[in-house]
Design a protein around this motif. Sequence first.
Motif, PDB file in Angstrom:
ATOM      1  N   TRP A   1      19.175 -12.943   9.691  1.00  0.00           N
ATOM      2  CA  TRP A   1      19.470 -11.518   9.928  1.00  0.00           C
ATOM      3  C   TRP A   1      20.231 -10.918   8.759  1.00  0.00           C
ATOM      4  N   SER A   2      21.200 -11.675   8.218  1.00  0.00           N
ATOM      5  CA  SER A   2      21.992 -11.165   7.087  1.00  0.00           C
ATOM      6  C   SER A   2      21.133 -10.964   5.851  1.00  0.00           C
ATOM      7  N   VAL A   3      20.257 -11.923   5.608  1.00  0.00           N
ATOM      8  CA  VAL A   3      19.373 -11.774   4.438  1.00  0.00           C
ATOM      9  C   VAL A   3      18.444 -10.587   4.601  1.00  0.00           C
ATOM     10  N   ALA A   4      17.879 -10.420   5.783  1.00  0.00           N
ATOM     11  CA  ALA A   4      16.970  -9.304   6.018  1.00  0.00           C
ATOM     12  C   ALA A   4      17.686  -7.974   5.917  1.00  0.00           C
ATOM     13  N   ARG A   5      18.946  -7.939   6.369  1.00  0.00           N
ATOM     14  CA  ARG A   5      19.694  -6.674   6.339  1.00  0.00           C
ATOM     15  C   ARG A   5      20.087  -6.274   4.924  1.00  0.00           C
ATOM     16  N   THR A   6      20.335  -7.257   4.069  1.00  0.00           N
ATOM     17  CA  THR A   6      20.793  -6.940   2.709  1.00  0.00           C
ATOM     18  C   THR A   6      19.647  -6.755   1.713  1.00  0.00           C
ATOM     19  N   GLN A   7      18.401  -6.936   2.127  1.00  0.00           N
ATOM     20  CA  GLN A   7      17.283  -6.731   1.206  1.00  0.00           C
ATOM     21  C   GLN A   7      17.170  -5.243   0.868  1.00  0.00           C
ATOM     22  N   PRO A   8      16.950  -4.880  -0.469  1.00  0.00           N
ATOM     23  CA  PRO A   8      16.798  -3.458  -0.830  1.00  0.00           C
ATOM     24  C   PRO A   8      15.480  -2.904  -0.300  1.00  0.00           C
ATOM     25  N   ARG A   9      15.551  -1.681   0.131  1.00  0.00           N
ATOM     26  CA  ARG A   9      14.365  -1.006   0.637  1.00  0.00           C
ATOM     27  C   ARG A   9      14.027   0.173  -0.278  1.00  0.00           C
ATOM     28  N   TYR A  10      12.805   0.180  -0.766  1.00  0.00           N
ATOM     29  CA  TYR A  10      12.356   1.240  -1.672  1.00  0.00           C
ATOM     30  C   TYR A  10      11.404   2.157  -0.921  1.00  0.00           C
ATOM     31  N   PRO A  11      11.617   3.478  -1.040  1.00  0.00           N
ATOM     32  CA  PRO A  11      10.679   4.408  -0.400  1.00  0.00           C
ATOM     33  C   PRO A  11       9.349   4.392  -1.157  1.00  0.00           C
ATOM     34  N   PRO A  12       8.284   4.648  -0.517  1.00  0.00           N
ATOM     35  CA  PRO A  12       6.978   4.676  -1.194  1.00  0.00           C
ATOM     36  C   PRO A  12       6.964   5.737  -2.295  1.00  0.00           C
ATOM     37  N   ALA A  13       6.518   5.325  -3.492  1.00  0.00           N
ATOM     38  CA  ALA A  13       6.498   6.240  -4.641  1.00  0.00           C
ATOM     39  C   ALA A  13       5.364   7.240  -4.481  1.00  0.00           C
ATOM     40  N   THR A  14       5.682   8.461  -4.800  1.00  0.00           N
ATOM     41  CA  THR A  14       4.676   9.529  -4.769  1.00  0.00           C
ATOM     42  C   THR A  14       4.321   9.891  -6.208  1.00  0.00           C
ATOM     43  N   PRO A  15       3.061  10.033  -6.528  1.00  0.00           N
ATOM     44  CA  PRO A  15       2.673  10.372  -7.908  1.00  0.00           C
ATOM     45  C   PRO A  15       3.179  11.762  -8.283  1.00  0.00           C
ATOM     46  N   ILE A  16       3.431  11.918  -9.600  1.00  0.00           N
ATOM     47  CA  ILE A  16       3.888  13.225 -10.097  1.00  0.00           C
ATOM     48  C   ILE A  16       2.832  14.289  -9.834  1.00  0.00           C
ATOM     49  N   ALA A  17       1.604  13.917 -10.037  1.00  0.00           N
ATOM     50  CA  ALA A  17       0.501  14.838  -9.772  1.00  0.00           C
ATOM     51  C   ALA A  17      -0.626  14.048  -9.137  1.00  0.00           C
ATOM     52  N   ALA A  18      -1.275  14.662  -8.193  1.00  0.00           N
ATOM     53  CA  ALA A  18      -2.384  13.993  -7.533  1.00  0.00           C
ATOM     54  C   ALA A  18      -3.514  13.760  -8.517  1.00  0.00           C
ATOM     55  N   PRO A  19      -4.198  12.644  -8.421  1.00  0.00           N
ATOM     56  CA  PRO A  19      -5.305  12.394  -9.349  1.00  0.00           C
ATOM     57  C   PRO A  19      -6.404  13.416  -9.162  1.00  0.00           C
ATOM     58  N   PRO A  20      -7.082  13.777 -10.231  1.00  0.00           N
ATOM     59  CA  PRO A  20      -8.156  14.779 -10.095  1.00  0.00           C
ATOM     60  C   PRO A  20      -9.326  14.208  -9.321  1.00  0.00           C
ATOM     61  N   SER A  21     -10.039  15.086  -8.684  1.00  0.00           N
ATOM     62  CA  SER A  21     -11.211  14.690  -7.909  1.00  0.00           C
ATOM     63  C   SER A  21     -12.390  15.550  -8.316  1.00  0.00           C
TER      64      SER A  21
END
Length: 351
Positions: A19-39
Amino acid sequence: MRKFVLPVTAAVLFLLGLWSVARTQPRYPPATPIAAPPSSPFAATVAGVGLVEARTENLALSVPVAGLVSAVHVQVGETVPAGHVLFTLDDRDVRAEVALRREELATAQRERDRLRQTPRPEEVPVVEATVREAEQALADAQVQRDVLENVSDRRALRMEDLRRRQIAAQLREAQLARARASLALITAGPWSADLAVADARVAAAEARVRRAEADLERLVVRAPVPGSVLRLNVRPGEFAQTGRLREPLVVFGAIDTLHIRVEVDESEGWKVAASSPAFAVPRGQTAVRLPLTFVRVEPYVTPKQSLTGDSSERVDTRVRQIVYRLSPGSRVAVGQQVDVFIGTLNQGGRS
């Protein structure tokens, strides 16, 4: 109790550690691209990476001979007409050579003119007087010869004296003939062969002048076509090298209309036709779509040069280059990279 306390305690401690190891793991939010890829809105699409270039292509200007840059006459972004001087090399030695060759030409021309103007008006009377003098000398020698020849008594004279008077008369005749020949020679004017040699010397001097002037002109770098200075990598005092340089001395081109050179994989190049619709999307501006007009397809298939950096990208691929024209007012710069989408016919016949 001992059989159960130690295992239970160990299990509890193990769970607390997890539990301690799981609680101390860093959590990163999902990265959003600066601009959406062209379609692409097309059902069947060929995509490629394009580079914006000048209408005349990006001309990498160099120098025919290496030399020290003496002056730069333009600035980056300046628009100049064809033939405008961009920069010049040190030309002091070549200018001295041009002056020397021009003096040689002037000397050869004066020699030819002097030959054409012969004889001088003052020379003819001198030769005519020499002819008259020779005539009088001949007459005197003939009189002295005739006096001795008309002596009736040959004993009154020596044959030696008579012979000498006859030889003297013949000498005067030869001198008169020479004087008359000199008069005919001087009044005949210049010999045609001498005039031909003089003309040849003038022509050779003119050729040396043209060569020196050409060497002088080679030290001046001019705009080959009307256009703008896109990049300037030369300064006064620097030494300009010849040949194809890694950094061109001057990048020049006409930017009144911009083109985009698109590289399409050789396996998909056959799908593109002149009537295929196409548009470009500048990097970071997915909402912007620049309509393109077909210009030409380069007939030679070249190795791929514009790399995107993708780890799965094949660098040994050969591509076909297609040139499109941008509409006036498109807010892109020469050298900018864009994504190009070209509508093609799929196997079902729809685009």
